[in-house]
Design a protein around this motif. Structure first.
Motif, PDB file in Angstrom:
ATOM      1  N   TRP A 293       2.824   3.614  -4.078  1.00 22.79           N
ATOM      2  CA  TRP A 293       3.010   4.092  -2.706  1.00 22.79           C
ATOM      3  C   TRP A 293       4.492   4.303  -2.398  1.00 22.79           C
ATOM      4  N   THR A 294       5.320   3.354  -2.819  1.00 27.88           N
ATOM      5  CA  THR A 294       6.757   3.461  -2.547  1.00 27.88           C
ATOM      6  C   THR A 294       7.372   4.640  -3.287  1.00 27.88           C
TER       7      THR A 294
ATOM      8  N   PHE B  91       3.373   5.774   4.644  1.00 31.02           N
ATOM      9  CA  PHE B  91       3.767   4.399   4.945  1.00 31.02           C
ATOM     10  C   PHE B  91       2.739   3.711   5.843  1.00 31.02           C
TER      11      PHE B  91
ATOM     12  N   ARG C 146       3.058  -3.859   1.760  1.00 29.84           N
ATOM     13  CA  ARG C 146       4.429  -3.360   1.717  1.00 29.84           C
ATOM     14  C   ARG C 146       5.357  -4.448   1.225  1.00 29.84           C
TER      15      ARG C 146
ATOM     16  N   SER D 212       9.578  -0.788  -0.193  1.00 25.29           N
ATOM     17  CA  SER D 212       8.852   0.241   0.565  1.00 25.29           C
ATOM     18  C   SER D 212       9.390   0.360   1.986  1.00 25.29           C
TER      19      SER D 212
END
Length: 550
Positions: free
Chosen positions: A102-103, A127, A133, A137
């Motif tokens: 995701w990051t 985000f 997270r 991130s």
């Protein structure tokens, strides 16, 4: 080594790839008696760093198994290559995603090419959907918001972070434009990157003494810190050149900074010599020379420099347009023709944007080229409020009041500039009554009039001889609209009073206004006295003008 195992083979391959020996690393990989997923990922990362995207895709396709690390390398590679749609497709096809996945996507979206704010905004949506997270991130999201010029959102995100490290602080500082001393005092520790970022902020905010003091405290000075010192001393050519000469080495950025100082001080010969000495040049270097030639009035030299550029961006287009702005036909050629036989001009450039289009509009509207302005507007993909205002300006300067009315009435929104342009056109073309009516429409729409709007309104009242309306407008400027009357407003009222024969009131206003009467005000009184047969008054006004000029 007497006996090699999988670990030693992988270490050798990684060492070769880190030294840039990608072919040797591939040879080691091919010789390996067996390979695990870690070895494949090391090879994939090596190809990503040192080889082509096609080679990377080929290696990824041949992998017997993949994990999130493999997929993350591919997503990053496609994003860095500018292929965001393919990167997004890979991310969505990942069988498993971790916080790094995701990051990685957030970082890729936030680092997309300048101007792609639609992709930067997608980073915010990513985000919000993250299942978990970490500090990386959060930091990537702060960077994404700052890159999209959503500075307040970046600050809120930074303040909401459950934990911060030095990298987080450095990202936040680099993206902020309104730092304060209180914010800087909150930083728990400062490394060289932090200190250089703070020094750069000092430079941008004019705190030259603080920047110099911080420069002296730096444990090590690199090109960025020396370049900041050139910018700090940019107002003093000798000091900027002294800092430049002290640098142990120069980069293209430092060369450009020094070149910009020469251009600012109008030193064309020094700027040209500095440009010729540069071993590396980029678009910024060439643009500085175009601006230098423009300031010296050497438009042909600016055009030659532009023609020699290997590539162009929006800023250099604006620079050459500014250089050619006095010649509407040259501006048109810049946009819609070709250079020589190979270099294509703006009309086929993929990097054109609203700013470039509006620069062309300014070039045509400035000289009342109504046909050229409307031709450009027809080609523009979208019109902004500035575009509409420039169209109004072209109509006003060319004296096409009827066309101006049509343009004004079809505008989706109007601001002070729109109304001011229309007011000026009506007032100076004998349509004073229309100008007065337009002012009332302006107030009904909630648009605040500027001091220039009141000048045009008073001129409109003068042209149709509306003394009472003119005095009401003048007396209500400060009380009703918060605009303090200036010398030009007083001169307009003197002209109105003189035109209707109120010469005593006009003289009284000249003697008691909080400004020294200039030739315009005295000339208005002199003309009114002549028209109304006041010989003594005309002599006194003429004597005052003669005395003032002496």
């Amino acid at each position: 080594m007497e006996q090699r195992n999988l670990f030693s083979w992988t270490i050798a391959m990684a060492a070769l790839s880190q030294s840039g020996e990608i072919h040797c690393a591939k040879a080691v990989f091919d010789l390996m008696p067996m390979r695990d997923l870690y070895a494949w990922n090391v090879m994939l990362s090596a190809i990503h760093e040192n080889d082509s995207l096609d080679a990377l895709v080929d290696a990824f396709t041949r992998m017997p198994e993949r994990d999130p690390v493999s997929w993350n390398v591919m997503v990053t590679a496609f994003a860095q290559n500018g292929q965001m749609l393919q990167a997004m497709d890979l991310f969505l096809r990942m069988p498993r995603r971790n916080v790094i996945s995701w990051t990685t996507m957030i970082g890729a979206l936030s680092d997309c090419e300048a101007g792609r704010h639609d992709l930067k905004l997608d980073a915010i949506a990513f985000f919000d959907r993250m299942p978990q997270r970490n500090i990386v991130s959060w930091t990537a999201m702060v960077h994404a918001s700052a890159s999209a010029d959503r500075l307040e959102e970046a600050r809120i995100l930074f303040d909401s972070m459950p934990a911060r490290n030095l990298v987080s602080w450095n990202v936040f500082l680099a993206g902020s434009k309104d730092l304060s001393i209180e914010t800087l005092e909150k930083i728990p520790a400062k490394d060289s990157v932090t200190l250089k970022t703070i020094m750069n902020w000092y430079c941008q905010t004019g705190r030259t003494a603080d920047a110099k003091a911080l420069f002296d405290r730096l444990p090590e000075r690199d090109v960025m810190s020396w370049t900041c010192m050139i910018q700090v001393n940019s107002c003093q050519l000798d000091r900027a050149k002294f800092a430049f000469d002290l640098m142990p080495a120069w980069s293209v950025v430092s060369m450009n900074s020094m070149g910009a100082v020469f251009v600012t001080h109008g030193e064309l010969a020094k700027a040209k010599k500095h440009f010729d000495l540069g071993q590396e040049r980029n678009v910024v270097s060439w643009t500085a020379m175009i601006q230098a030639f423009d300031r010296a009035g050497e438009v042909e030299a600016a055009q030659r420099a532009f023609d020699l550029m290997p590539s162009w961006d929006e800023i250099c287009w604006l620079a050459i347009l500014a250089a050619n702005s006095s010649d509407p036909e040259a501006v048109q050629r810049l946009f819609f023709q070709e250079i020589g036989s190979s270099k294509v001009f703006f009309d086929s450039s993929p990097e054109r944007n609203a700013l470039s289009w509006e620069a062309l509009l300014q070039g045509t509207a400035k000289y009342g080229d109504l046909y050229g302005t409307m031709s450009v507007l027809e080609k523009m993909p979208a019109w902004s409020l500035l575009s509409w205002n420039l169209a109004l300006a072209a109509n006003a300067r060319s004296g096409h009041v009827a066309s101006l009315r049509r343009t004004f009435s079809t505008m989706p929104e109007r601001d002070t500039v729109s109304f001011g342009t229309a007011l000026a056109a009506f007032a100076h073309s004998g349509h004073g009554t229309d100008g007065i009516l337009l002012f009332h429409v302006m107030l009904l729409e909630g648009v605040a009039p500027s001091d220039i709007c009141f000048v045009h309104l008073l001129v409109a009242c003068n042209h149709v001889g509306l003394l009472h309306e003119g005095l009401c407008v003048f007396s209500g400027m400060a009380g009703d609209h918060g605009v303090a009357p200036g010398l030009e407003h007083f001169c307009c009222v003197v002209d109105i009073l003189g035109k209707v024969g109120r010469l005593e009131y006009a003289r009284w206003l000249l003697e008691n206004m909080p400004f020294v009467p200039d030739d315009v005000a005295l000339g208005s009184l002199y003309g009114a006295c002549v028209v109304h047969g006041d010989v003594e008054g005309a002599r006194a006004a003429l004597a005052a003008m003669t005395w003032d000029s002496n």
